[in-house]
Design an enzyme around this catalytic site. Structure first.
Site, mmCIF file in Angstrom:
data_model
loop_
_atom_site.group_PDB
_atom_site.id
_atom_site.type_symbol
_atom_site.label_atom_id
_atom_site.label_comp_id
_atom_site.label_asym_id
_atom_site.label_seq_id
_atom_site.Cartn_x
_atom_site.Cartn_y
_atom_site.Cartn_z
ATOM 1 C CB CYS A 142 44.360 37.177 41.620
ATOM 2 S SG CYS A 142 44.796 37.863 43.229
ATOM 3 C CG ASP A 151 35.451 40.246 44.291
ATOM 4 O OD1 ASP A 151 34.934 39.466 43.465
ATOM 5 O OD2 ASP A 151 36.123 39.846 45.275
HETATM 6 O O1 LIG Z 1 41.897 34.776 46.268
HETATM 7 C C1 LIG Z 1 41.675 34.842 47.465
HETATM 8 O O2 LIG Z 1 41.792 33.851 48.207
HETATM 9 C C2 LIG Z 1 41.232 36.133 48.071
HETATM 10 C C3 LIG Z 1 41.254 36.248 49.450
HETATM 11 C C4 LIG Z 1 40.845 37.420 50.038
HETATM 12 C C5 LIG Z 1 40.402 38.478 49.268
HETATM 13 C C6 LIG Z 1 40.356 38.367 47.878
HETATM 14 C C7 LIG Z 1 40.776 37.202 47.269
HETATM 15 N N1 LIG Z 1 40.771 37.071 45.888
HETATM 16 C C8 LIG Z 1 40.252 38.033 44.973
HETATM 17 O O3 LIG Z 1 38.867 37.881 44.825
HETATM 18 C C9 LIG Z 1 38.467 38.222 43.513
HETATM 19 C C10 LIG Z 1 37.562 37.179 42.907
HETATM 20 O O4 LIG Z 1 38.177 35.959 42.822
HETATM 21 P P1 LIG Z 1 37.492 34.715 42.058
HETATM 22 O O5 LIG Z 1 37.974 34.773 40.638
HETATM 23 O O6 LIG Z 1 36.018 34.815 42.184
HETATM 24 O O7 LIG Z 1 38.045 33.530 42.765
HETATM 25 C C11 LIG Z 1 39.735 38.465 42.724
HETATM 26 O O8 LIG Z 1 39.900 39.857 42.657
HETATM 27 C C12 LIG Z 1 40.815 37.906 43.580
HETATM 28 O O9 LIG Z 1 41.945 38.738 43.442
#
Ligand SMILES: O=C(O)c1ccccc1N[C@@H]1O[C@H](COP(=O)(O)O)[C@@H](O)[C@H]1O
Length: 219
Positions: free
Chosen positions: A8, A131
């Site tokens: 992502c 998450d």
């Molecule tokens: O990535 C971002 O900035 C974000 C912004 C708003 C909502 C979700 C976001 N990311 C998502 O969050 C999870 C966990 O990410 P991490 O690997 O802990 O950084 C993942 O699903 C991203 O898609």
């Protein structure tokens, strides 16, 4: 079944190409201006063209209105919407009906009480993404590189595909999958050298580690 891997927060042609070549199943684009991974509609359009059906295109939004989703449909034509805000069950139904795309609802987890929303969402969503719940003062509801207690999902029974995210990286993803029995993993921070800056080597290492979990589970 092979573990689904979603990378992502891709925002450059080079790192998107790395994710595709390394075999990502889903590539995520963040349409949320406060995020360091936010992409404009023009960038989303350009990156979307580059995917060429080699992976599913995921549009990550946070409480987006219809006009915003309309613009994203036009620019990216996502295969799935990842709804990462406080969208209600009714809003999920509304989005599916209006935009004709599957939705993956992010469910923030900090305690077992957070799972109470599941029956409602499971009736409408196509997939659930667990998450870590962001702190109250966070500038975004995800993408913070923080894990949650995976044991909270240990006894989960959900008749819907689900993925896990939050602080995953190449080292800990196997343990997260073993405990949660998730069918997929999603990562952003764990494949970056700094917030919003994807690292090609970390992307490749994450996907390699995800593919290796299949071998682990066969043993
Ligand atoms: O990535 C971002 O900035 C974000 C912004 C708003 C909502 C979700 C976001 N990311 C998502 O969050 C999870 C966990 O990410 P991490 O690997 O802990 O950084 C993942 O699903 C991203 O898609």
């Amino acid at each position: 079944m092979s573990l689904l891997v979603k990378i992502c927060g891709l925002s450059t042609r080079e790192t998107l190409q790395t994710a595709l070549d390394a075999g990502a199943d889903m590539v995520g684009f963040v349409f949320f201006p406060p995020s360091p991974r936010h992409v404009s509609l023009e960038t989303g359009r350009e990156l979307g063209r580059q995917v060429k059906k080699r992976a599913l295109k995921v549009a990550l939004t946070v409480d987006a209105d219809d006009a915003t989703l309309d613009n994203i449909m036009d620019a990216l034509s996502p295969d799935i919407f990842q709804l990462h805000g406080r969208e209600s069950v009714a809003r999920l139904r509304d989005i599916k009906q209006k935009f004709g795309r599957p939705v993956m609802k992010a469910v923030p987890v900090a305690t077992s009480a957070d799972l109470a929303v599941l029956p409602g969402y499971a009736a409408v969503a196509d997939r659930i993404l667990f998450d870590a719940r962001a702190p109250k003062d966070a500038t975004r509801p995800g993408g913070l590189g923080a894990p949650f207690d995976w044991h909270l999902l240990e006894n989960l029974e959900l008749d819907l595909p689900y993925m896990v995210s939050g602080g995953l990286d190449a080292e800990n993803l196997a343990e997260a999958v073993r405990i949660t029995r998730a069918g997929g993993v999603d990562v952003s921070s764990g494949v970056e050298s700094a917030p919003g800056v994807k690292d090609p080597e970390l992307i490749k290492a994450f996907i390699r580690a995800a593919r290796a979990t299949r071998e682990l589970s066969v043993r």
